[in-house]
Design a protein around this motif. Structure first.
Motif, short mmCIF file in Angstrom:
data_model
loop_
_atom_site.label_atom_id
_atom_site.label_comp_id
_atom_site.label_asym_id
_atom_site.label_seq_id
_atom_site.Cartn_x
_atom_site.Cartn_y
_atom_site.Cartn_z
N ASP A 36 0.67 -1.27 -0.11
CA ASP A 36 -0.02 -0.06 -0.13
C ASP A 36 1.03 1.13 -0.05
OD1 ASP A 36 0.88 0.40 2.75
OD2 ASP A 36 -0.92 -0.27 3.69
N ARG A 37 0.30 2.48 0.05
CA ARG A 37 1.07 3.64 0.04
C ARG A 37 2.12 3.72 1.18
NH1 ARG A 37 -4.21 7.02 -1.05
NH2 ARG A 37 -4.35 6.47 -3.46
N ASP A 38 1.85 3.22 2.38
CA ASP A 38 2.92 3.16 3.41
C ASP A 38 3.78 2.16 3.40
OD1 ASP A 38 1.27 5.37 4.53
OD2 ASP A 38 -0.11 3.89 5.45
N GLY A 39 3.77 1.25 2.36
CA GLY A 39 4.62 0.19 2.22
C GLY A 39 4.61 -1.10 2.91
N ARG A 40 3.16 -1.04 3.10
CA ARG A 40 2.77 -2.39 4.08
C ARG A 40 2.36 -3.37 2.83
NH1 ARG A 40 0.26 1.44 7.64
NH2 ARG A 40 -1.46 1.15 6.04
N PRO A 41 2.60 -4.68 3.11
CA PRO A 41 2.24 -5.61 2.13
C PRO A 41 0.78 -5.85 2.13
CG PRO A 41 4.01 -6.59 3.58
CD PRO A 41 3.89 -5.11 4.19
N VAL A 42 0.13 -6.09 0.95
CA VAL A 42 -1.26 -6.32 0.87
C VAL A 42 -1.63 -7.48 -0.06
CG1 VAL A 42 -2.22 -3.68 1.49
CG2 VAL A 42 -1.63 -4.35 -0.99
N ALA A 43 -0.63 -7.80 -0.95
CA ALA A 43 -0.86 -9.09 -1.70
C ALA A 43 0.63 -9.55 -2.22
CB ALA A 43 -1.71 -8.56 -2.91
N ALA A 44 0.26 -10.87 -2.26
CA ALA A 44 1.72 -11.61 -2.51
C ALA A 44 1.51 -12.81 -3.52
CB ALA A 44 2.52 -12.20 -1.30
N ALA A 45 2.39 -13.15 -4.23
CA ALA A 45 2.13 -14.35 -5.25
C ALA A 45 3.42 -14.94 -5.36
CB ALA A 45 1.66 -13.74 -6.55
N VAL A 46 3.48 -16.17 -5.74
CA VAL A 46 4.84 -16.82 -5.89
C VAL A 46 4.50 -17.86 -7.22
CG1 VAL A 46 6.41 -18.75 -5.10
CG2 VAL A 46 5.60 -17.32 -3.60
N LEU A 47 5.59 -17.56 -8.14
CA LEU A 47 5.38 -18.37 -9.38
C LEU A 47 6.52 -19.20 -9.39
CD1 LEU A 47 3.56 -18.52 -12.07
CD2 LEU A 47 4.89 -16.69 -13.00
N THR A 48 6.48 -20.49 -9.80
CA THR A 48 7.69 -21.48 -9.88
C THR A 48 7.79 -21.94 -11.30
OG1 THR A 48 6.32 -23.30 -9.08
CG2 THR A 48 7.50 -21.93 -7.40
N PRO A 49 8.96 -22.08 -11.47
CA PRO A 49 9.36 -22.41 -13.04
C PRO A 49 8.85 -24.06 -13.23
CG PRO A 49 11.45 -22.22 -11.85
CD PRO A 49 10.24 -21.80 -10.82
N PRO A 50 9.10 -24.49 -14.46
CA PRO A 50 8.47 -25.75 -14.90
C PRO A 50 9.18 -26.69 -14.02
CG PRO A 50 8.70 -24.57 -16.81
CD PRO A 50 9.23 -23.69 -15.73
N GLU A 97 1.80 -20.95 -7.71
CA GLU A 97 1.64 -21.54 -6.49
C GLU A 97 0.95 -20.72 -5.39
OE1 GLU A 97 2.78 -24.69 -6.01
OE2 GLU A 97 4.46 -24.71 -7.29
N PHE A 98 0.87 -19.52 -5.14
CA PHE A 98 -0.01 -18.71 -4.43
C PHE A 98 -0.19 -17.57 -5.01
CE2 PHE A 98 2.97 -21.34 -1.83
CZ PHE A 98 2.10 -22.07 -1.15
N ILE A 99 -1.38 -16.96 -4.78
CA ILE A 99 -1.80 -15.48 -4.68
C ILE A 99 -2.82 -15.31 -3.76
CG2 ILE A 99 -3.32 -15.95 -6.61
CD1 ILE A 99 -2.26 -13.15 -7.75
N GLY A 100 -2.29 -14.39 -2.80
CA GLY A 100 -3.03 -13.99 -1.80
C GLY A 100 -3.40 -12.37 -1.38
N VAL A 101 -4.40 -12.01 -1.01
CA VAL A 101 -4.60 -10.66 -0.61
C VAL A 101 -4.82 -10.41 0.79
CG1 VAL A 101 -6.15 -8.59 -1.07
CG2 VAL A 101 -5.39 -10.27 -3.04
N GLU A 102 -4.37 -9.52 1.67
CA GLU A 102 -5.00 -9.34 3.04
C GLU A 102 -6.47 -9.10 2.95
OE1 GLU A 102 -3.27 -9.32 6.00
OE2 GLU A 102 -1.22 -9.99 4.85
N PRO A 103 -7.02 -9.69 4.01
CA PRO A 103 -8.50 -9.33 3.90
C PRO A 103 -8.86 -7.98 4.05
CG PRO A 103 -7.84 -11.05 5.67
CD PRO A 103 -6.53 -10.45 5.14
N GLY A 104 -7.96 -6.99 4.56
CA GLY A 104 -8.62 -5.59 4.51
C GLY A 104 -8.58 -5.01 3.23
N ALA A 105 -7.72 -5.68 2.19
CA ALA A 105 -7.57 -5.27 0.97
C ALA A 105 -8.47 -5.99 -0.10
CB ALA A 105 -6.03 -5.21 0.44
N ALA A 106 -9.19 -6.86 0.24
CA ALA A 106 -9.86 -7.94 -0.56
C ALA A 106 -11.10 -6.97 -1.25
CB ALA A 106 -10.41 -9.01 0.15
N GLY A 107 -11.53 -7.37 -2.24
CA GLY A 107 -12.38 -6.77 -3.20
C GLY A 107 -12.41 -5.33 -3.57
N ARG A 108 -11.10 -4.94 -3.78
CA ARG A 108 -10.78 -3.65 -4.25
C ARG A 108 -9.83 -3.78 -5.42
NH1 ARG A 108 -9.03 -1.53 1.56
NH2 ARG A 108 -10.98 -1.47 2.92
N GLY A 109 -9.67 -4.97 -6.12
CA GLY A 109 -9.34 -4.94 -7.33
C GLY A 109 -7.52 -5.46 -6.97
#
Length: 172
Positions: A36-50, A97-109
């Motif tokens: 977010d604007r304050d540098g706090r993580p709001v979403a993360a994803a991990v993509l792994t190679p073949p 592997e993962f894509i996740g959003v902090e609950p407070g940031a969910a539903g906002r794109g």
């Protein structure tokens, strides 16, 4: 997540931490973080190679951490899910592997912004494979060009396996 970890936030966080740490350290893994604007993580994803899989030692460490922090139910259910899902990975495909959003940031794109960034910045010549047990996610992934490969049942879950070709490879 509820089927694997139950209703405990503590167990979910422990499971997510152990699992994310294991996949994020795979050679060639791409980690994406949205803040977010304050540098706090709001979403993360991990993509792994073949064909990237954790080493035997990494799998054992994950299993031990999961067993201690989350209990045998979470460990067994995760292994069931992974066994079913990994058998469906197309040859040469990267895996979201993962894509996740902090609950407070969910539903906002937030998840869509992160997924769009991931797709725009990561070359994946063999395409990207993912699985989801949430039907709402299927609609989101379709908007980004994923197609349904198959549906499978894991315990009480109806899991959708999806794939998206690399847009750069299609343009050539």
């Amino acid at each position: 997540m509820a089927w694997i970890a139950g209703g405990s936030d503590r167990v979910r966080q422990a499971w997510f931490g152990a699992t994310l740490a294991t996949h994020a350290t795979l050679p060639g893994a791409r980690r994406h973080l949205l803040t977010d604007r304050d540098g706090r993580p709001v979403a993360a994803a991990v993509l792994t190679p073949p064909a990237a899989v954790p080493s035997g030692a990494a799998r054992a460490a994950w299993a031990a951490r999961t067993l201690v922090a989350c209990g045998p139910r979470a460990l067994v259910r995760t292994l069931r899910y992974l066994h079913a899902a990994e058998a469906r990975t197309p040859a040469g495909a990267w895996t979201l592997e993962f894509i996740g959003v902090e609950p407070g940031a969910a539903g906002r794109g937030t998840g869509g912004r992160l997924l769009g960034h991931l797709l725009a910045t990561t070359p994946t010549p063999g395409g990207i494979f993912l699985t989801t047990a949430d039907e709402a996610n299927v609609r989101l992934y379709r908007r980004f060009g994923f197609t349904v490969l198959r549906r499978l049942t894991v315990g009480p879950l109806e899991v959708t396996a999806m794939w998206r070709p690399d847009a750069r490879a299609e343009a050539l």
